[in-house]
Scaffold this motif. Structure first.
Motif: not given
Length: 425
Positions: A60-69, A389-396, A404-410
């Motif tokens: 979870v160690l990421y500098a961009p906030k959206e990536r950590a979320r 992987t599991p999240l990107w499959g849902r987003v695609l 559109v996806t509920s993760y659009q902003n991030d």
């Protein structure tokens, strides 16, 4: 006459498998699950795609906030996959990032990562010197680090077990009725006017017509993008990364963290894993406590797929890894001075010029904010996509079916419409 399907997925790596599974969970207005076909030019288990291998890093160690979320959301979804299948996918253990506090890398800077963790309220421990790093993880040798090294210790780390994760997504997709066509290449993709239906012609002449299209083509992105008038920009490259397995000694093997060293950006980036029993069968059968260690830099860069696939592990980099392990760790950490015979390997990263992933709808032209209807794309994973992987499959799936996806902003930083991602084919 074309075979009719609701969704077609091109690419059977980890992201394509996830997308096929998530698409197969969707239902039409009559409550019937969508019919889904996944096409890959190789077997699903092959040594050519960037999803090959045995371990990937979750953190979870990421500098961009959206990536950590986003990666926190993926973490919950990985555990859902474990619950569905009854198999372990995440081997969880502490994570250590350490090095120069302001060393600029594709991973961000340590100081920026710490600031993001503070901002999001994600707990971690800051280690302010080589001695503090060694006190927390005694296998590290403080004398092998520059005096201004610092560290971030975080408990939400894991090794993603690649083969079990592949089997999980493939198994769930098959259970949902996904049709797999392997060892068959998509020779053409013909869109309708502005979008669907999409007609895919395979190398045996079979045609598949679908209302929704998901592309996860890996390093073969130009083979699919050309049908949309696009190709990767000139800054795109394939980087062949080198890795090896090293046998651990009993003293510290159970306490090793997953680790990443932020040394000099050009040739001082290394990372490694804890023993999981995963690895090449000829290695782990003899050395069940062997661990993968890799350099996160390369001397081999090309934009030619055939060249990348023929590029072997770089011996100079293997020597550099061995030398760094000898100074970075205490003498009784590893029982092998060099990479175990037969464990040396290479993995190809598809890299955009800015080093970031590309995820979104397929633009009508380079930089365009008009998009092909009912189509989504993931490419240029940059060696950093597997943990999502599991999240990107849902987003695609969201983007292809709903637009559109509920993760659009991030996901906006990954937009295919950003500058210098694509050029005209």
């Amino acid at each position: 006459m074309a075979v009719q399907q609701d969704v077609i997925v091109i690419g059977g790596g980890t992201i394509g498998l996830s997308a096929a599974y998530h698409a197969s969970c969707r239902r039409d207005t009559q409550g019937k699950n969508y019919s889904v076909t996944l096409v890959d030019q190789y077997d699903l288990d092959n040594g050519n795609n960037s999803s090959k291998g045995y371990e990937r890093m979750y953190r979870v160690l990421y500098a961009p906030k959206e990536r950590a979320r986003l990666v926190e959301s993926a973490y919950a979804m990985w555990h859902e996959m474990e619950s569905y299948t009854g198999n372990q996918i995440l081997a969880e253990h502490p994570m250590l990032f350490f090095g120069f506090p302001n060393s600029g890398t594709f991973e961000g800077k340590l100081q920026d990562i710490a600031d993001t963790m503070d901002n999001l309220g994600i707990p971690y421990d800051r280690l302010n010197s080589p001695n503090e790093i060694s006190n927390a993880f005694p296998m590290f040798n403080p004398d092998g680090m520059p005096p201004n090294y610092v560290g971030l210790r975080q408990n939400m780390g894991a090794t993603i077990l690649v083969q079990p994760s592949f089997k999980a997504f493939e198994g769930l997709a098959r259970d949902n009725g996904v049709n797999f066509i392997t060892n068959s290449k998509a020779m053409s993709i013909k869109p309708g006017a502005g979008g669907p239906p999409y007609t895919v012609t395979l190398d045996d002449g079979t045609q598949i017509e679908a209302q929704f299209l998901i592309l996860a083509p890996g390093i073969w992105l130009n083979d699919t993008l050309k049908y949309f008038g696009l190709q990767a920009a000139s800054s795109w490259s394939i980087r062949t990364m080198t890795l090896g397995y090293y046998n651990t000694a009993p003293t510290y093997r159970n306490a090793l963290p997953v680790w990443y060293e932020f040394g000099s950006a050009d040739n001082g980036l290394y990372y490694g894993f804890q023993p999981t029993g995963q690895g090449p069968s000829n290695v782990v059968s003899q050395y069940p406590y062997a661990v993968k260690v890799s350099a996160d830099f390369t001397h081999n860069t090309t934009n030619n797929v055939a060249t990348a696939l023929m590029t072997p592990p770089n011996q100079d980099i293997l020597n550099a890894i061995t030398q760094r392990l000898g100074s970075l760790f205490q003498p009784n950490t590893f029982s092998s001075d060099i990479a175990l015979a037969g464990s040396e390997d290479a993995c190809n990263y598809s890299m955009n010029g800015d080093g970031d992933m590309v995820l979104g709808r397929i633009p009508m032209g380079p930089g365009s904010t008009s998009y092909w209807k009912n189509a989504s794309l993931f490419c240029m994973a940059s060696g950093r996509g597997f943990k999502f992987t599991p999240l990107w499959g849902r987003v695609l799936t969201d983007l292809a079916i709903d637009g559109v996806t509920s993760y659009q902003n991030d996901i906006e930083p990954f937009s295919p419409s950003r500058k210098d991602v694509f050029q005209n084919a």
